[in-house]
Design a protein around this motif. Sequence first.
Motif, PDB file in Angstrom:
ATOM      1  N   ASN A  68     -17.715   6.056 -18.598  1.00 56.83           N
ATOM      2  CA  ASN A  68     -17.692   7.368 -17.957  1.00 56.83           C
ATOM      3  C   ASN A  68     -17.998   7.265 -16.471  1.00 56.83           C
ATOM      4  O   ASN A  68     -19.123   6.969 -16.081  1.00 56.83           O
ATOM      5  N   ALA A  69     -17.006   7.544 -15.640  1.00 51.94           N
ATOM      6  CA  ALA A  69     -17.212   7.600 -14.188  1.00 51.94           C
ATOM      7  C   ALA A  69     -15.955   8.202 -13.580  1.00 51.94           C
ATOM      8  O   ALA A  69     -14.875   8.139 -14.188  1.00 51.94           O
ATOM      9  N   GLY A  70     -16.108   8.795 -12.412  1.00 56.50           N
ATOM     10  CA  GLY A  70     -14.930   9.306 -11.722  1.00 56.50           C
ATOM     11  C   GLY A  70     -14.168   8.169 -11.059  1.00 56.50           C
ATOM     12  O   GLY A  70     -12.977   7.974 -11.284  1.00 56.50           O
ATOM     13  N   ALA A  71     -14.883   7.396 -10.233  1.00 58.31           N
ATOM     14  CA  ALA A  71     -14.269   6.243  -9.579  1.00 58.31           C
ATOM     15  C   ALA A  71     -15.299   5.126  -9.489  1.00 58.31           C
ATOM     16  O   ALA A  71     -16.490   5.380  -9.318  1.00 58.31           O
ATOM     17  N   ILE A  72     -14.813   3.897  -9.621  1.00 61.88           N
ATOM     18  CA  ILE A  72     -15.689   2.727  -9.533  1.00 61.88           C
ATOM     19  C   ILE A  72     -15.377   1.999  -8.230  1.00 61.88           C
ATOM     20  O   ILE A  72     -14.217   1.658  -7.962  1.00 61.88           O
ATOM     21  N   PHE A  73     -16.394   1.773  -7.420  1.00 63.46           N
ATOM     22  CA  PHE A  73     -16.249   1.073  -6.145  1.00 63.46           C
ATOM     23  C   PHE A  73     -16.860  -0.305  -6.326  1.00 63.46           C
ATOM     24  O   PHE A  73     -18.052  -0.437  -6.585  1.00 63.46           O
ATOM     25  N   VAL A  74     -16.041  -1.330  -6.197  1.00 65.67           N
ATOM     26  CA  VAL A  74     -16.439  -2.668  -6.626  1.00 65.67           C
ATOM     27  C   VAL A  74     -16.736  -3.572  -5.429  1.00 65.67           C
ATOM     28  O   VAL A  74     -15.857  -3.813  -4.587  1.00 65.67           O
ATOM     29  N   GLY A  75     -17.954  -4.062  -5.358  1.00 66.16           N
ATOM     30  CA  GLY A  75     -18.306  -5.051  -4.341  1.00 66.16           C
ATOM     31  C   GLY A  75     -18.761  -4.419  -3.034  1.00 66.16           C
ATOM     32  O   GLY A  75     -18.584  -3.222  -2.800  1.00 66.16           O
ATOM     33  N   GLU A  76     -19.327  -5.248  -2.150  1.00 64.51           N
ATOM     34  CA  GLU A  76     -20.035  -4.673  -1.008  1.00 64.51           C
ATOM     35  C   GLU A  76     -19.129  -4.106   0.079  1.00 64.51           C
ATOM     36  O   GLU A  76     -19.603  -3.387   0.955  1.00 64.51           O
ATOM     37  N   PHE A  77     -17.827  -4.385   0.017  1.00 66.24           N
ATOM     38  CA  PHE A  77     -16.940  -3.793   1.022  1.00 66.24           C
ATOM     39  C   PHE A  77     -16.138  -2.603   0.493  1.00 66.24           C
ATOM     40  O   PHE A  77     -15.097  -2.248   1.040  1.00 66.24           O
ATOM     41  N   SER A  78     -16.659  -2.020  -0.560  1.00 71.13           N
ATOM     42  CA  SER A  78     -16.016  -0.826  -1.112  1.00 71.13           C
ATOM     43  C   SER A  78     -17.003   0.338  -1.180  1.00 71.13           C
ATOM     44  O   SER A  78     -17.291   0.857  -2.252  1.00 71.13           O
ATOM     45  N   PRO A  79     -17.538   0.750  -0.024  1.00 69.75           N
ATOM     46  CA  PRO A  79     -18.451   1.895  -0.056  1.00 69.75           C
ATOM     47  C   PRO A  79     -17.663   3.165  -0.372  1.00 69.75           C
ATOM     48  O   PRO A  79     -16.453   3.230  -0.109  1.00 69.75           O
ATOM     49  N   GLU A  80     -18.368   4.143  -0.899  1.00 72.55           N
ATOM     50  CA  GLU A  80     -17.706   5.383  -1.294  1.00 72.55           C
ATOM     51  C   GLU A  80     -16.850   5.988  -0.172  1.00 72.55           C
ATOM     52  O   GLU A  80     -15.730   6.440  -0.439  1.00 72.55           O
ATOM     53  N   PRO A  81     -17.299   6.026   1.076  1.00 75.52           N
ATOM     54  CA  PRO A  81     -16.478   6.704   2.108  1.00 75.52           C
ATOM     55  C   PRO A  81     -15.106   6.052   2.349  1.00 75.52           C
ATOM     56  O   PRO A  81     -14.188   6.737   2.794  1.00 75.52           O
ATOM     57  N   ILE A  82     -14.962   4.776   2.022  1.00 77.73           N
ATOM     58  CA  ILE A  82     -13.638   4.169   2.184  1.00 77.73           C
ATOM     59  C   ILE A  82     -12.666   4.818   1.181  1.00 77.73           C
ATOM     60  O   ILE A  82     -11.466   4.982   1.462  1.00 77.73           O
ATOM     61  N   GLY A  83     -13.217   5.221   0.040  1.00 78.16           N
ATOM     62  CA  GLY A  83     -12.409   5.928  -0.959  1.00 78.16           C
ATOM     63  C   GLY A  83     -12.232   7.400  -0.626  1.00 78.16           C
ATOM     64  O   GLY A  83     -11.220   8.001  -0.963  1.00 78.16           O
ATOM     65  N   ASP A  84     -13.214   7.957   0.057  1.00 76.24           N
ATOM     66  CA  ASP A  84     -13.112   9.374   0.440  1.00 76.24           C
ATOM     67  C   ASP A  84     -11.949   9.613   1.388  1.00 76.24           C
ATOM     68  O   ASP A  84     -11.352  10.687   1.393  1.00 76.24           O
TER      69      ASP A  84
END
Lengths: 433, 433
Positions: A345-361
């Motif tokens: 259960n999750a909306g989005a998974i950000f994997v590893g240290e160069f995938s902070p949430e704002p890069i997905g935003d």
Amino acid sequence: MRIIENKKELERYLETISFIGYGVVEEIEKKVKKIIADVSSRKDEAVLEYTRLFDCKEMEPVDLLVKEDEIEEAYFECQEEEPKFIEALKIAYENIYQYHLKQKEETWLYTKEDSVLGQIIRPLERVGIYVPGGNGSYPSTVLMNSIPAKVAGVKEIIMVTPPDKEKKVNKYTLAAAKICGINKIFKVGGAQAIAALAIGTELIPKVDKIVGPGNIYVAIAKKLLFGVVDIDSIAGPSEVLIIADSSANPKYVAADLLSQAEHDTMARCILITTSKELAFEVVENINGMLKANPNPIASQSIEKNGAIVIIEDLEEATQIANMICPEHLELCCKEPEDLIFKIKNAGAIFVGEFSPEPIGDYIAGPNHVLPTSGTARFFSPLGVYDFVKRISVIKYSKEQFFKDAPFAIEMAEKERFLFHANSLKVRLEDVQK
Amino acid sequence: MRIIENKKELERYLETISFIGYGVVEEIEKKVKKIIADVSSRKDEAVLEYTRLFDCKEMEPVDLLVKEDEIEEAYFECQEEEPKFIEALKIAYENIYQYHLKQKEETWLYTKEDSVLGQIIRPLERVGIYVPGGNGSYPSTVLMNSIPAKVAGVKEIIMVTPPDKEKKVNKYTLAAAKICGINKIFKVGGAQAIAALAIGTELIPKVDKIVGPGNIYVAIAKKLLFGVVDIDSIAGPSEVLIIADSSANPKYVAADLLSQAEHDTMARCILITTSKELAFEVVENINGMLKANPNPIASQSIEKNGAIVIIEDLEEATQIANMICPEHLELCCKEPEDLIFKIKNAGAIFVGEFSPEPIGDYIAGPNHVLPTSGTARFFSPLGVYDFVKRISVIKYSKEQFFKDAPFAIEMAEKERFLFHANSLKVRLEDVQK
């Protein structure tokens, strides 16, 4: 920020954050119902009244539709003065478009003996996007809500957004709307905008679905009108959950927790870690960052709802994550790939240290409209699938009908739908002749 | 049954059938809110009270869960006495399962330079199915609502259905539940059943999504609890629209209109035809069938909402169909295939004279849970897609981050989310070092 080190405490914390109220504030609901009734009976007249009351006293009927010139001007002003912003918009558009293309489904038909069965995919014809206004600027909201609709093949996208006191709409929002090819923009916000899109007025066309974030009035109007129109999932306070081991960079973790915390005071920022040392360093970093850039909303949110949970191993962390069902889940640990498929259960998974949430935003491509407040249990990110409908196709041959109809009659009779049975029998009699 | 021969009349008729009320009966809503609040605070105690009040006075706590024996008995009784019914259930199960398998989506991940993006498909974990009870028998409801969930990979399916006055659940419904492998069945109905599934009680587990038809109390409870739990689309009066030319068999058309009419007095049965002769023959056949098998519900529905529209050509018929957005659309004409892709809005299309609606209701394979009351504009048939959720995956490489982060910062700053920008900047600084 509370630090949780035992099961009991964790349970208590999970309880405080897990409740999703099913009730809505009765007072607000009453007001929203009145707005809907008004817009339903007096259409644009009511829309204008409420816009004058809530947003801009000086609004005139002629101001409601954003002029082509206004959009062009906003865009060219950005291009002149802030070309890097326009470049960013274009890159984001391309990345988001490419990602969503992968979600596109095709019509399929197959034969079964000599019958045909299948499913036709059809885009919704007209979609409404709500974009918040006031003093804010929401270009990424425009991108994320309109691109999946475009990929789905929606022909007409209508945007609504409340004007500021000077009748204006933010220029960055307008520039994004131009890049996305939004067909019409209306300076209308709140429940009146949702009602107008759902029911249709002289000026504002009725749409098939309304998406986009808004305040409590907007959310309640959407819920009340669900069924008259389709809506996106119901949004509540958003959250980030970071799973980290001792290999994680405390500065990054702190920065990511704060980036969620600045959304609103109800935002939930949670770190689950196997490393006590990391926990303390993260707290230190958060304090430092808040000192350097004071932000009362982020401070309150960290203070009120933030938590660091110390656990034994990462397996346990995934179990807790599956209970919390976070909107955003960051995996900041040595072998993050191992954890991905343990997440249910999750909306989005950000994997590893160069995938902070704002890069997905903003730029990565996947949608930033994600299920909040634990609804990742059953809701999905906004996607192309939200802007299509499916139509089943059934074409029976005479022979197949002859084989199957007796069983359908059997079931119809058990359900006591005798005219259903009759519809099959009149044909079967003819076939048997 | 009215016969409509001109545009004005048609417009008037379309208006009378097209309105979908957005309001709900306030009185009923109040009652439902009370039931939800009661179940929320007193759990099974409240569930039992309401079950005693509405369904069966003699209910005891121990009666709420259907015993394994009860299911086995119902099944074996059917098998002994009505083996053809069990055979029909098994064939229907297989057909429905095979069709829904085609809807199954797979997880995908792709690399973009050295980053990874993707979408994980996960089944919902636990689903609730509402099946009406009382004196009715609903085996096909059980099949159509549970099979897509099973195909999706849902592990636990909980069925709720109101008991009759003797504490019993219909044996055909139970036999279908056995074939579908329903995990637990509770003898609970109405708003109290929906509340129990949404919130969870001592006995009834909380589910992720509730599907299945019910009365107005059930529908309102589902709408009120939407967001706490996911629900299927909101159902209203159902309809059939038949497009026919002079080649159509008036007996078949009449029988199919009546099969829809027997559902309820609000059902809408519409024939659009290029042939006046057919129109009159259909009316004659309907009268004959109603005389042979009197049915006050079907008569009323035909009388009140039925219509035959005479048009010039089939092209015009498809345009009217797209305005009506029928739940069921039958194409009974010489070259029905030509019309299929002119249809934009419909729940299911039944092609040719051997594809009457009831063959789809029971045995063909596609789902019989279809969007009603014009909601085919935006809703789809129930499907496997209703029982999964999607999770986005974002895994950025250092290099890709270095390229994209400046643009994300640009956008974050325009939206004045400075801690979002900060989360990107702290990393970018390290990369640039």
